[in-house]
Design a protein around this motif. Structure first.
Motif, PDB file in Angstrom:
ATOM      1  N   PRO A   1       0.826  -1.219   0.000  1.00  0.00           N
ATOM      2  CA  PRO A   1       0.000   0.000   0.000  1.00  0.00           C
ATOM      3  C   PRO A   1       0.856   1.263   0.000  1.00  0.00           C
ATOM      4  N   ARG A   2       0.415   2.241  -0.783  1.00  0.00           N
ATOM      5  CA  ARG A   2       1.033   3.573  -0.774  1.00  0.00           C
ATOM      6  C   ARG A   2       0.184   4.452   0.132  1.00  0.00           C
ATOM      7  N   ARG A   3       0.527   4.421   1.400  1.00  0.00           N
ATOM      8  CA  ARG A   3      -0.348   4.996   2.410  1.00  0.00           C
ATOM      9  C   ARG A   3      -0.193   6.510   2.497  1.00  0.00           C
ATOM     10  N   GLN A   4      -1.325   7.113   2.800  1.00  0.00           N
ATOM     11  CA  GLN A   4      -1.371   8.557   3.053  1.00  0.00           C
ATOM     12  C   GLN A   4      -2.614   8.849   3.884  1.00  0.00           C
ATOM     13  N   ARG A   5      -2.630   9.981   4.565  1.00  0.00           N
ATOM     14  CA  ARG A   5      -3.801  10.368   5.359  1.00  0.00           C
ATOM     15  C   ARG A   5      -4.749  11.178   4.475  1.00  0.00           C
ATOM     16  N   PHE A   6      -6.023  10.799   4.507  1.00  0.00           N
ATOM     17  CA  PHE A   6      -7.039  11.521   3.731  1.00  0.00           C
ATOM     18  C   PHE A   6      -8.374  11.362   4.433  1.00  0.00           C
ATOM     19  N   GLU A   7      -9.319  12.238   4.080  1.00  0.00           N
ATOM     20  CA  GLU A   7     -10.647  12.177   4.679  1.00  0.00           C
ATOM     21  C   GLU A   7     -11.418  10.992   4.102  1.00  0.00           C
ATOM     22  N   LEU A   8     -12.086  10.273   4.978  1.00  0.00           N
ATOM     23  CA  LEU A   8     -12.756   9.038   4.585  1.00  0.00           C
ATOM     24  C   LEU A   8     -14.120   9.283   3.956  1.00  0.00           C
ATOM     25  N   ALA A   9     -14.862  10.282   4.449  1.00  0.00           N
ATOM     26  CA  ALA A   9     -16.244  10.484   3.986  1.00  0.00           C
ATOM     27  C   ALA A   9     -16.334  10.670   2.475  1.00  0.00           C
ATOM     28  N   PRO A  10     -15.494  11.516   1.838  1.00  0.00           N
ATOM     29  CA  PRO A  10     -15.597  11.673   0.378  1.00  0.00           C
ATOM     30  C   PRO A  10     -15.353  10.361  -0.368  1.00  0.00           C
TER      31      PRO A  10
ATOM     32  N   ALA B   1      -4.223   5.181   4.845  1.00  0.00           N
ATOM     33  CA  ALA B   1      -4.336   4.002   3.978  1.00  0.00           C
ATOM     34  C   ALA B   1      -4.012   4.387   2.542  1.00  0.00           C
ATOM     35  N   ASP B   2      -3.963   3.349   1.694  1.00  0.00           N
ATOM     36  CA  ASP B   2      -3.849   3.543   0.249  1.00  0.00           C
ATOM     37  C   ASP B   2      -5.250   3.821  -0.275  1.00  0.00           C
ATOM     38  N   ARG B   3      -5.445   5.002  -0.883  1.00  0.00           N
ATOM     39  CA  ARG B   3      -6.788   5.417  -1.273  1.00  0.00           C
ATOM     40  C   ARG B   3      -7.399   4.450  -2.291  1.00  0.00           C
TER      41      ARG B   3
ATOM     42  N   ALA C   1     -20.530   3.177   8.395  1.00  0.00           N
ATOM     43  CA  ALA C   1     -20.171   3.998   9.552  1.00  0.00           C
ATOM     44  C   ALA C   1     -18.685   3.830   9.829  1.00  0.00           C
ATOM     45  N   ALA C   2     -18.086   4.853  10.443  1.00  0.00           N
ATOM     46  CA  ALA C   2     -16.659   4.810  10.762  1.00  0.00           C
ATOM     47  C   ALA C   2     -16.398   5.619  12.019  1.00  0.00           C
ATOM     48  N   ARG C   3     -15.332   5.259  12.719  1.00  0.00           N
ATOM     49  CA  ARG C   3     -14.944   5.968  13.933  1.00  0.00           C
ATOM     50  C   ARG C   3     -13.470   5.704  14.184  1.00  0.00           C
ATOM     51  N   ARG C   4     -12.907   6.484  15.062  1.00  0.00           N
ATOM     52  CA  ARG C   4     -11.507   6.298  15.468  1.00  0.00           C
ATOM     53  C   ARG C   4     -11.472   5.681  16.853  1.00  0.00           C
TER      54      ARG C   4
ATOM     55  N   GLU D   1     -17.984  11.249  10.333  1.00  0.00           N
ATOM     56  CA  GLU D   1     -17.685  12.662  10.528  1.00  0.00           C
ATOM     57  C   GLU D   1     -16.841  13.182   9.369  1.00  0.00           C
ATOM     58  N   GLU D   2     -17.096  14.402   8.978  1.00  0.00           N
ATOM     59  CA  GLU D   2     -16.394  14.981   7.828  1.00  0.00           C
ATOM     60  C   GLU D   2     -14.882  15.066   8.061  1.00  0.00           C
ATOM     61  N   ALA D   3     -14.479  15.280   9.299  1.00  0.00           N
ATOM     62  CA  ALA D   3     -13.054  15.473   9.586  1.00  0.00           C
ATOM     63  C   ALA D   3     -12.316  14.166   9.857  1.00  0.00           C
TER      64      ALA D   3
END
Length: 453
Positions: A292-301, A332-334, A365-368, A325-327
């Motif tokens: 995986p080519r991992r990076q941080r990105f927003e999950l909702a979009p 992960a690899d998008r 649904a998602a959460r941290r 949540e939007e934020a």
């Protein structure tokens, strides 16, 4: 060997006792003949003949506390050993019998015993031990020959038994293993276990089960290899067709229609993703997934994009709900996470389409949870059958519908594991809930400083 010794020693002792008793019985008969002679005197010729027949040198009979010398040879002999058979124990008899084999051949012995002709009468004889020793040697040799014969017969029976019960079955097992290894994909070479209930039978049944599993695995690997070859060919041609479609979609940007302007970027992104997928031949049957080519990105979009690619929601048929949540961000690899969620949501759509009820719903649904991102894809479909749960994430184990390839969940599980996470099915009353857990990438400080420098 120990059994032969335990048989030989008492046999020799009993033979010696019987031999001596026979000599004493013959001596008593000779004594009766001597007593019947006129004046109790026998001619020397007759006396010597009687002693020769009895194989003794002197005979004495004791009656009522009196001891009478009946017959003796002209020349008296010195006595080397005396034996009383009247009260001798078995141990004494055994020791005396064994002593005969090591004693000198010219010994003179005195033997006392009760032949049993008259009550209260016993007889003493003086005799040479050489005839006894010769008879015992012959008897020992007979016993030895008989023991050897019995040993040969016993060994032959043991050999035939071991050959029938162990050697031949083990040879059969070995031969079958070698034969199966030559062509393990041939089901006719799988061993046919016997009905034996011992360790050999257990080994045959376990070997048969193992060979069947191995044959099935090899057959599946062969199908996967053929599938991989087919996918590589399809991927080559499909990439060319998608490239052409991408060129045509670029022209749609110039169209001023608001709907077209809203959909074109998503269409181009989907085409770009498909072209990259084909170029890498990332399919379960042909190639291993790249790291995986991992990076941080927003999950909702990303989840919204998955829903758009599947045409969700579908009014009056399939509801679509995103509880994120939007934020909220994921590490992960998008592209790979898109494929994971797309496979899970597509399976949910197929499950809802297969049920009789008119409408259903899919909820993402998602959460941290600390440094872990937890994503859950739930649907109100018929759920996963109990018999399918054991091999849920194996290739070609289709769950959602007939005609499916059964690769969706296998690919999703492989991609999630490549991120260091897990894909699991939760126990629910109805429907199905798949949980994806992806931990954040842990970066060593030294490595991060080198990258930043």
């Amino acid at each position: 060997m120990l059994a032969e010794v335990l048989v030989f020693v008492p046999s020799v002792s009993n033979f010696r006792r019987q031999w001596l008793m026979e000599r004493m019985a013959a001596a008593q008969i000779a004594a009766l003949a001597a007593e019947a002679a006129p004046g109790g005197q026998l001619p020397s010729t007759l006396r010597n003949e009687l002693l020769e027949q009895a194989k003794v040198k002197a005979i004495a009979v004791k009656r009522a506390d009196s001891r009478i010398l009946i017959i003796e040879m002209d020349m008296a002999a010195d006595i080397d050993a005396s034996y009383d058979l009247r009260h001798a124990s078995w141990l004494t008899l055994i020791a005396d019998a064994l002593m005969v084999y090591v004693a000198p051949d010219d010994r003179i012995i005195r033997v006392v015993g009760e032949p049993g002709f008259d009550e209260g009468e016993f007889i003493e004889v003086v005799m040479g031990e050489a005839p006894l020793k010769a008879a015992m040697i012959r008897y020992g040799l007979d016993i030895l020959g008989l023991s050897i014969l019995i040993s040969i017969i016993t060994a032959a029976l043991v050999y035939l038994s071991l050959d029938a019960l162990l050697v031949k079955p083990m040879t059969k097992l070995t031969w079958n293993i070698v034969r199966f290894s030559e062509r393990p994909e041939d089901p006719s070479r799988i061993i046919n276990p016997s009905s034996r209930r011992d360790e050999i039978g257990t080994a045959e049944r376990e070997l048969s089960s193992m060979q069947r599993e191995l044959a099935e695995t090899l057959s599946q690997k062969t199908r996967l290899a053929a599938l991989g070859l087919a996918v590589s060919k399809i991927s080559h041609d499909l990439r060319n067709m998608l490239s052409s479609a991408q060129l045509l979609s670029d022209r749609l940007i110039t169209v001023k229609d608001p709907t077209v302007q809203r959909l074109v970027p998503k269409l181009i992104a989907s085409l770009d993703r498909a072209i990259r997928l084909c170029a890498r031949t990332l399919d379960f049957g042909q190639a291993q997934e790249i790291a995986p080519r991992r990076q941080r990105f927003e999950l909702a979009p990303l989840v919204t994009e998955v829903g758009d690619s599947l045409g969700l929601p579908r009014p009056k048929l399939i509801g679509w709900s995103v509880d994120i949540e939007e934020a909220l961000e994921v590490d992960a690899d998008r592209d790979q996470l898109f494929r994971v969620l797309s496979n899970l949501c597509r399976n949910a759509v197929q499950a809802l389409e297969s049920q009789d009820e008119a409408a259903g719903e899919i909820v993402v649904a998602a959460r941290r949870e600390g440094s872990v991102t937890v994503i859950e894809v739930a649907d109100t479909g018929p759920g996963v059958p109990e018999r399918a749960r054991a091999h849920l994430f194996k290739a070609f184990q289709s769950v959602a519908r007939k005609g499916g390839t059964g690769l969706g969940l296998a690919i999703a599980a492989e991609l999630v594991q490549a991120h260091g996470g897990n894909l699991t099915l939760l126990d629910t009353e109805g429907g199905a809930i798949f949980r994806v857990t992806i931990p954040d990438l842990v970066v060593e400080l030294d490595h991060a400083r080198r990258l930043s420098a």
